[in-house]
Design a protein around this motif. Structure first.
Motif, PDB file in Angstrom:
ATOM      1  N   THR A  15      49.201  37.467  35.937  1.00 15.19           N
ATOM      2  CA  THR A  15      49.347  37.944  37.313  1.00 15.19           C
ATOM      3  C   THR A  15      50.520  38.921  37.398  1.00 15.19           C
ATOM      4  O   THR A  15      51.388  38.948  36.532  1.00 15.19           O
ATOM      5  CB  THR A  15      49.587  36.784  38.296  1.00 15.19           C
ATOM      6  OG1 THR A  15      50.885  36.207  38.073  1.00 15.19           O
ATOM      7  CG2 THR A  15      48.517  35.710  38.150  1.00 15.19           C
ATOM      8  N   CYS A  39      45.682  40.695  37.104  1.00 19.00           N
ATOM      9  CA  CYS A  39      45.520  40.903  38.542  1.00 19.00           C
ATOM     10  C   CYS A  39      46.846  41.337  39.136  1.00 19.00           C
ATOM     11  O   CYS A  39      47.916  41.137  38.556  1.00 19.00           O
ATOM     12  CB  CYS A  39      45.001  39.640  39.244  1.00 19.00           C
ATOM     13  SG  CYS A  39      46.242  38.338  39.476  1.00 19.00           S
ATOM     14  N   HIS A  54      41.630  42.752  38.557  1.00 16.35           N
ATOM     15  CA  HIS A  54      41.176  42.488  39.911  1.00 16.35           C
ATOM     16  C   HIS A  54      42.367  42.579  40.868  1.00 16.35           C
ATOM     17  O   HIS A  54      43.496  42.244  40.505  1.00 16.35           O
ATOM     18  CB  HIS A  54      40.564  41.096  40.034  1.00 16.35           C
ATOM     19  CG  HIS A  54      39.253  40.940  39.326  1.00 16.35           C
ATOM     20  ND1 HIS A  54      39.158  40.760  37.963  1.00 16.35           N
ATOM     21  CD2 HIS A  54      37.983  40.939  39.803  1.00 16.35           C
ATOM     22  CE1 HIS A  54      37.894  40.639  37.618  1.00 16.35           C
ATOM     23  NE2 HIS A  54      37.155  40.748  38.711  1.00 16.35           N
ATOM     24  N   ARG A  55      42.073  43.025  42.074  1.00 16.23           N
ATOM     25  CA  ARG A  55      43.091  43.008  43.129  1.00 16.23           C
ATOM     26  C   ARG A  55      43.120  41.617  43.743  1.00 16.23           C
ATOM     27  O   ARG A  55      42.092  41.133  44.245  1.00 16.23           O
ATOM     28  CB  ARG A  55      42.775  44.045  44.201  1.00 16.23           C
ATOM     29  CG  ARG A  55      43.860  44.136  45.280  1.00 16.23           C
ATOM     30  CD  ARG A  55      43.428  45.016  46.442  1.00 16.23           C
ATOM     31  NE  ARG A  55      44.511  45.206  47.400  1.00 16.23           N
ATOM     32  CZ  ARG A  55      44.864  44.314  48.323  1.00 16.23           C
ATOM     33  NH1 ARG A  55      44.209  43.160  48.417  1.00 16.23           N
ATOM     34  NH2 ARG A  55      45.866  44.558  49.147  1.00 16.23           N
ATOM     35  N   VAL A  56      44.269  40.957  43.699  1.00 19.57           N
ATOM     36  CA  VAL A  56      44.381  39.580  44.162  1.00 19.57           C
ATOM     37  C   VAL A  56      45.714  39.373  44.876  1.00 19.57           C
ATOM     38  O   VAL A  56      46.762  39.782  44.363  1.00 19.57           O
ATOM     39  CB  VAL A  56      44.294  38.588  42.977  1.00 19.57           C
ATOM     40  CG1 VAL A  56      44.479  37.150  43.451  1.00 19.57           C
ATOM     41  CG2 VAL A  56      42.961  38.734  42.248  1.00 19.57           C
ATOM     42  N   ASP A  57      45.664  38.752  46.039  1.00 18.71           N
ATOM     43  CA  ASP A  57      46.866  38.263  46.705  1.00 18.71           C
ATOM     44  C   ASP A  57      47.027  36.810  46.286  1.00 18.71           C
ATOM     45  O   ASP A  57      46.251  35.946  46.720  1.00 18.71           O
ATOM     46  CB  ASP A  57      46.720  38.374  48.226  1.00 18.71           C
ATOM     47  CG  ASP A  57      47.959  37.892  48.979  1.00 18.71           C
ATOM     48  OD1 ASP A  57      48.882  37.342  48.331  1.00 18.71           O
ATOM     49  OD2 ASP A  57      47.998  38.041  50.214  1.00 18.71           O
ATOM     50  N   GLU A  63      41.265  33.783  46.923  1.00 20.26           N
ATOM     51  CA  GLU A  63      41.284  34.980  46.077  1.00 20.26           C
ATOM     52  C   GLU A  63      41.661  34.619  44.640  1.00 20.26           C
ATOM     53  O   GLU A  63      41.101  35.154  43.678  1.00 20.26           O
ATOM     54  CB  GLU A  63      42.263  36.015  46.633  1.00 20.26           C
ATOM     55  CG  GLU A  63      41.829  36.644  47.949  1.00 20.26           C
ATOM     56  CD  GLU A  63      42.710  37.826  48.348  1.00 20.26           C
ATOM     57  OE1 GLU A  63      43.318  38.440  47.448  1.00 20.26           O
ATOM     58  OE2 GLU A  63      42.783  38.118  49.549  1.00 20.26           O
ATOM     59  N   VAL A  64      42.611  33.729  44.488  1.00 18.26           N
ATOM     60  CA  VAL A  64      43.029  33.305  43.147  1.00 18.26           C
ATOM     61  C   VAL A  64      41.880  32.612  42.424  1.00 18.26           C
ATOM     62  O   VAL A  64      41.573  32.921  41.261  1.00 18.26           O
ATOM     63  CB  VAL A  64      44.248  32.366  43.234  1.00 18.26           C
ATOM     64  CG1 VAL A  64      44.563  31.766  41.862  1.00 18.26           C
ATOM     65  CG2 VAL A  64      45.463  33.109  43.767  1.00 18.26           C
ATOM     66  N   TRP A  67      39.257  35.110  41.349  1.00 14.31           N
ATOM     67  CA  TRP A  67      39.691  35.923  40.204  1.00 14.31           C
ATOM     68  C   TRP A  67      39.610  35.136  38.903  1.00 14.31           C
ATOM     69  O   TRP A  67      39.078  35.626  37.904  1.00 14.31           O
ATOM     70  CB  TRP A  67      41.122  36.421  40.402  1.00 14.31           C
ATOM     71  CG  TRP A  67      41.720  36.982  39.143  1.00 14.31           C
ATOM     72  CD1 TRP A  67      41.271  38.044  38.427  1.00 14.31           C
ATOM     73  CD2 TRP A  67      42.858  36.476  38.428  1.00 14.31           C
ATOM     74  NE1 TRP A  67      42.068  38.250  37.316  1.00 14.31           N
ATOM     75  CE2 TRP A  67      43.041  37.303  37.294  1.00 14.31           C
ATOM     76  CE3 TRP A  67      43.742  35.419  38.650  1.00 14.31           C
ATOM     77  CZ2 TRP A  67      44.070  37.092  36.378  1.00 14.31           C
ATOM     78  CZ3 TRP A  67      44.776  35.212  37.739  1.00 14.31           C
ATOM     79  CH2 TRP A  67      44.931  36.035  36.625  1.00 14.31           C
ATOM     80  N   THR A 115      47.851  29.765  41.291  1.00 14.36           N
ATOM     81  CA  THR A 115      47.409  30.403  40.054  1.00 14.36           C
ATOM     82  C   THR A 115      47.383  29.406  38.896  1.00 14.36           C
ATOM     83  O   THR A 115      46.397  29.322  38.154  1.00 14.36           O
ATOM     84  CB  THR A 115      48.333  31.578  39.703  1.00 14.36           C
ATOM     85  OG1 THR A 115      48.407  32.474  40.804  1.00 14.36           O
ATOM     86  CG2 THR A 115      47.805  32.322  38.489  1.00 14.36           C
TER      87      THR A 115
END
Length: 255
Positions: A15, A39, A54-57, A63-64, A67, A115
């Motif tokens: 990350t 990400c 990947h775009r992940v917040d 979202e995590v 991903w 995560t």
């Protein structure tokens, strides 16, 4: 000394991979032979040598989870998780807004938990041994008044690391932290380039007389993430050139 360990069967999820430290870690692991999935927040191209991006917040658990599943579908189950995403918003604690405090804690601590949890679940499903390495900070044990929320988040992260380490040891998943000092990357690098005198003063405060490069952090991470690591867990590798040992009375350097 060259790395003679075989990394070809390793799958690393990283990350914060578009940052200075995360990018250096992703590149280093790829160069060693691991498949790397990354990400970050910005909509940009994947870091060099990453299998997928990947775009992940990380503060959003959905979202995590999405991903980690997508990356596992592409690269295979993770054997290495590098939790690097983080941010700092300057300001004293008494002056911090609710939003700033929450964002720092949400990304640095809660996002790290989301995560690690998602990656560990994939490891357990695949029944593979694994290593998690969290990027902490010397600020976890050396409080910084101007980045109080950051210091608090990294102190919490250290307890998270050690708790995960205790829970997961019997599953052959080793969990450790690399705690850098002042790194020549991100906002620090911008400030140093704008103000060389600040860089000189900073370096002068470090007993080893050297500001850490992102590549130095990457090598520390590789040491703990290596498949050759079969026993070290719950440890904190402080990499600050002696900065957190020094004081005004005992700076660690000759005048």
């Amino acid at each position: 000394m060259p790395d003679t360990v075989d990394w070809s069967g390793e799958v690393a999820f990283v990350t914060g991979a578009l940052g200075s430290i995360g990018g250096a870690i992703a590149a280093d692991l790829a160069a060693r032979g691991a498949a790397v999935a990354t990400c970050d927040m910005p909509d940009k191209a994947a870091p060099p040598n990453a299998r997928c991006y990947h775009r992940v917040d990380v503060a959003q658990s959905a979202e995590v989870d999405a991903w980690v599943q997508a990356a596992a579908d592409i690269c295979g189950a993770p054997t290495i998780g590098i939790i690097c995403a983080g941010l700092s918003i300057p300001g004293r604690l008494t002056e911090a807004s609710d939003a700033d405090w929450s964002r720092v804690i949400d990304v640095n601590l809660t996002g790290a938990y989301y995560t690690a949890r998602a990656i560990v679940r994939q490891m357990l499903i695949a029944k593979v041994p694994g290593r998690l390495v969290f990027i902490g900070s010397w600020a976890a044990h050396a409080p910084h008044p101007q980045i109080g929320a950051y210091s608090a988040s990294k102190a919490g992260l250290r307890a998270l690391v050690q708790t995960f380490a205790l829970e997961l040891a019997e599953k052959s998943i080793l969990v450790n932290e690399v705690a850098p000092g002042i790194v020549d990357g991100g906002l620090s690098r911008e400030l140093f380039r704008r103000d060389p005198a600040l860089e000189a003063r900073t370096r002068g405060a470090i007993p080893a007389d050297r500001i850490i490069a992102p590549e130095d952090v990457a090598r520390d991470v590789a040491f703990l993430a290596s498949p050759a690591n079969r026993h070290t867990t719950g440890s904190v590798l402080v990499s600050d050139g002696g900065l957190s040992l020094a004081s005004v009375m005992n700076p660690g350097r000759h005048p």
